[in-house]
Design an enzyme around this catalytic site. Sequence first.
Site, PDB file in Angstrom:
ATOM      1  N   HIS A  77      20.346   7.581  77.435  1.00  0.00           N
ATOM      2  CA  HIS A  77      19.505   7.980  78.566  1.00  0.00           C
ATOM      3  C   HIS A  77      20.245   9.040  79.375  1.00  0.00           C
ATOM      4  O   HIS A  77      20.900   8.730  80.370  1.00  0.00           O
ATOM      5  CB  HIS A  77      19.218   6.785  79.493  1.00  0.00           C
ATOM      6  N   GLU A 108      35.485  14.953  75.259  1.00  0.00           N
ATOM      7  CA  GLU A 108      34.638  16.135  75.101  1.00  0.00           C
ATOM      8  C   GLU A 108      35.313  17.403  75.614  1.00  0.00           C
ATOM      9  O   GLU A 108      35.067  18.504  75.111  1.00  0.00           O
ATOM     10  CB  GLU A 108      33.299  15.938  75.804  1.00  0.00           C
TER      11      GLU A 108
END
Lengths: 705, 705
Positions: A415, A509
């Site tokens: 989400h 990341e």
Amino acid sequence: MKNWFFSSLFALFFLALGFSQQLKSPNENLIMSFTLLNDGTPSYSLTYKGKEVIKPSKLGLELKNDKISLLNGFAMTDSKTSTFDETWTPVWGEVAKIRNNYNELAVTLKQNETNRQLVIRFRLFNDGLGFRYEFPAQNNLVYFIIKEEHTQFAMTGDHTAFWIAGDYDTQEYDYTTSKLSEIRGLSKGAISSNASQTPFSPTGVQTALMMKTDDGIYINLHEAALINYACMHLNLDDKNMVFESWLTPNSNGDKGQMQAPCNTPWRTIMVSDDARDILASKITLNLNDPCKIEDTSWIKPVKYVGVWWEMITGKSSWSYTNDFPAIQLGVTDYSKAQPNGTHAANTEHVKQYIDFAADNGFDAVLVEGWNEGWEDWFGHAKDYVFDFVTPYPDFDVIGVHEYAKSKGVKMIMHHETSAAIRNYERHLDKAFQFMKDHGYDAVKTGYVGNIVPVGEHHYSQWTNNHYQYVLEKAVDYQIMINGHEAVRPTGICRTYPNLIGNESARGTEFQAFGGSKPNHVTILPFTRLIGGPMDYTPGIFEMDISKLNPNNHSHVNSTLANQLALYVTMYSPLQMAADLPENYNRFTDAFQFIKDVAIDWDESYYLEAEPGEYITVARKAKGSNNWFIGNVNGLTSRASSIKLDFLEKGKKYEATIYADAKEAHYKTNPQAYTIQKIKVTNKSKINQVSVPGGGYAISIIEKNK
Amino acid sequence: MKNWFFSSLFALFFLALGFSQQLKSPNENLIMSFTLLNDGTPSYSLTYKGKEVIKPSKLGLELKNDKISLLNGFAMTDSKTSTFDETWTPVWGEVAKIRNNYNELAVTLKQNETNRQLVIRFRLFNDGLGFRYEFPAQNNLVYFIIKEEHTQFAMTGDHTAFWIAGDYDTQEYDYTTSKLSEIRGLSKGAISSNASQTPFSPTGVQTALMMKTDDGIYINLHEAALINYACMHLNLDDKNMVFESWLTPNSNGDKGQMQAPCNTPWRTIMVSDDARDILASKITLNLNDPCKIEDTSWIKPVKYVGVWWEMITGKSSWSYTNDFPAIQLGVTDYSKAQPNGTHAANTEHVKQYIDFAADNGFDAVLVEGWNEGWEDWFGHAKDYVFDFVTPYPDFDVIGVHEYAKSKGVKMIMHHETSAAIRNYERHLDKAFQFMKDHGYDAVKTGYVGNIVPVGEHHYSQWTNNHYQYVLEKAVDYQIMINGHEAVRPTGICRTYPNLIGNESARGTEFQAFGGSKPNHVTILPFTRLIGGPMDYTPGIFEMDISKLNPNNHSHVNSTLANQLALYVTMYSPLQMAADLPENYNRFTDAFQFIKDVAIDWDESYYLEAEPGEYITVARKAKGSNNWFIGNVNGLTSRASSIKLDFLEKGKKYEATIYADAKEAHYKTNPQAYTIQKIKVTNKSKINQVSVPGGGYAISIIEKNK
């Protein structure tokens, strides 16, 4: 010495006057003194093994539209001491049982001019102090607005600190190691570009703040149980070396809407002359309320892979098509769109991941980019950006679910909210029900970009209230939450163990966004992990990102062995093997460690640790006699020497050691590793050299006679 | 004359050049000229029966972080004209059928420097002009933020205006009648105290703005279809008599988050030399999209009574107890509280209202103060202020529902949100389901106090989005909405006829808060009611409020006959008999009119009207041959003379005339009225004198031969 002498005298004096209260930790190494100054300002100080570690520091809160505020003019009307010693069992954790042992002092203060009451509750553990403000039910203080909290932490010197710049919207900065006095000059350079960021002071820093004095004392400042309050940062008065709390404002500048009776979060000060004590400290969890969920059988640690790294590196896209300049959910007709050919979250590709997960013993597969809306999700402060239930034309929700089920694999939902928090709340029930209908138990939530409504911040009371709302609603649906870009955790996972992770720091990341400092992971456990586990998503085997995406010249500043170690050193019940299956298939011998490593523990021992330099920890897998050890190393080669005396006496074990090869280096030769198998017992020692940005990982399996 | 000559010349010149476009109304009384000025600024003007009513006025929008904006530099690349003539049937209304007839001009403009496209669509009706900006799907304009809209309405003179001060948070001011040039000096005095208010300019006014020129031309400025946009106010340049749009900002100051393709609302300019045309105009409804609800059988006009006025006057309380300084829902134990003895919403008392409703033919009973939370609902910017489902200990939801059902009476729900819009949305599904479970079909919502999150405004795009969200979700539950303190309506009830009312203006309650001007109700239909019906809650029979509450010396500035007339002059499908049953029981003969009056209509004729002075309207009840007439009068006595030529030829009727007695006066003798029964036909005339603040009401029943 002189300092100690005079502060003791000072303390005795006030003790005698009755204006001062003292509190000792159970082993008496820590002594806290609480005093009311002449003008009725509450103040505390802390000594450790006879030495001052916190100089007299003021306490109090400034209220909006209130000249008197809750800063001074107090008299002490009551003080109660007590002792607490209990052991509790977390649903998941670094250890099977946690002891909660402290001495408590609760002082009741009354403000003469206003008749208002304030309670300050101190809990002194062997490894640190926690304290909070409490506002009892009373007629003279009911509704009030906090303009600023003025809790001080007066440092005894120009300590070394491991810090990131204070910011209302991101924690994703690389850490800076410097003296406190250098923060001001280094702050600007410490602020790299981010999707959403709001620095507020050249001497502002975030918590948990890790420090080391010249005398070798480790001090850590953080908060626990951040519920219905604004996130606390610290602002340094670098003339006097005094930190003061600096709360995150709501969009209108107010820092707290309060209704008594209520409490602030706990402010925590961990102290030890042994850095390992900081890592092992359970103060943050212990200051949170016990678990509120009755049946926790649905809460389980998860080891997963996912369709994600290929998008992070730019090899693939979250989006499905390049046809539209903008999307109107429910109006834009994706069935007519030309697929862009780079959309990774398609049924066939996802099934490959499910196969890989099943073949390698992973519990679950995360898929990002499965749903309509990714073409314009970012940077527009878009309100109705996702509906969380409508898949792209090439993602067969039911088909994927059934395939995963047939393979014994779970799917993890994604989400991404785009920080549009009203939109997420509007869809939340439907989104959670959709998860249940399709077999999803866990969801990674994201809050990338500026919060919508525009003007709000990621860490304000208003927005923290949102994260808590989502977490508690998830309990109703028996859903586990992994919140990215949310406020950094503060031990709430004790009360709501369905909060199985957060990112809320600079994660893996960033290795694909230019790289992180090679010693980043030797700092994170001292800072970000103080409040709870991090979904760091380690396990990158291909360090040269241009091999995945020729346009991305980022380099993962870590050796392969260091990546393995992270599964042990970065404690988390939620662990991802983040790289692409093809990269794991190139190094199946090393990948074996990731397959073997446990994610839930009976025991954990921090064997050696120095912030910024190295961490070595050994953990015993829950319900087994197997152990796993991880070492992560900083910027210079280092020989690590560890004893395995935590192993069970009389038992025999086989240790598989995954380590940096001699010639390895995070930059020039990251993939050079060795694998060694040796027999060990509790009398064994292991000596291993870790290279810059390197480390080692060891699995120790009990051998039958 | 000279003005007309030159503007025609001007228009012809540009027509010739091709830079100008002209549009005529179907009957050609109104002519709109659209022109691009030398610098490419779009501009329009309007004439009525050959006279200029809107001087050349600029159009355009200023964008955030965009020096070029959408203000000028345009060339016209296309222009399309068309005609529309259709009749449609509203679900409820002043008339059974509505004709929608206009000539349309849509100009496409291209901005040379940026290649951006803008469409301005004009619709010219016989009674006025509507126009809006449209942003087509295009690559060069996708996401943009409006800093301010710059739509001008250049007045031809120093007109008389009936205005309230522009304000981001309330419309509850008494109207001021003055010249435009006087607004600046009168603005401060026009701003009375309110729970939430944010005036923004000494020459700012709200719409619908009613004006009258010295030549006797009536001009009304408003907007239609305010969806996903900020509410428009008008700011007057009182040197040049030019009004310019002034949007309500979001909390961060931005005035519109836009994503093309999208449209602004319609800006409307009604023009007539007959004031009755303004009242009768259907432009606002006609500019809204047709009804989006397929099955509208559950939408029904409602005549109701309620437990409300006694709290408004201070006779009773919404709250249940005085024990607590503050409430924590779910924690505060009301069962242990001492009832304060003034809580009106208790089962027994409510049953009395149900009896009264049943005995007198009312559809429903509204109950305010039925639910936990009223002890501290107001003024604290409290987030979790109500849960909308937990009744007080003395209100038996099920018992009340069953009792009402047994009597053939519906209950009307009350959702005071305290303007905590996130809290309301969090509870909305449960709150609506609770209504359905307990037989409630309609809900009065309230937004008293500053919007929470603090910093937002009642009429911003962000908050308007909330009202729309509630309205559309209510459709899913087949629930009718009556929104108080919400943005004033703009005809959206055509698209969503479950919006059966709003307050959104100074209603009857202010008669108990100090009183409203006696001619207030002769202005409201020209202003507030232009956009939709108002839940004005009339029918007060006891004007001396100290008779209800000795501490409240307010006086209702209206005669009793005027109160009766309001049921006809203040059109609404939702009508309350607001006073206490005991006051109706003192005047049962007058009360008969309220019992008889219809609330849904086949035909309506405004017989005479002058803003601020008088309105007389006749309406034919839906599906019957009965008529009702209402007259409300302003500050001076007036003889009203009306023809009943709208009655059906050849039929006989009995008219009951409820009128001011000769000696009546709103202040000194409000309750003096006469009731007369006479026989009438379509040849009859009625002459009736109305006193200051007075009026008359007539029911005309068809008599059988």
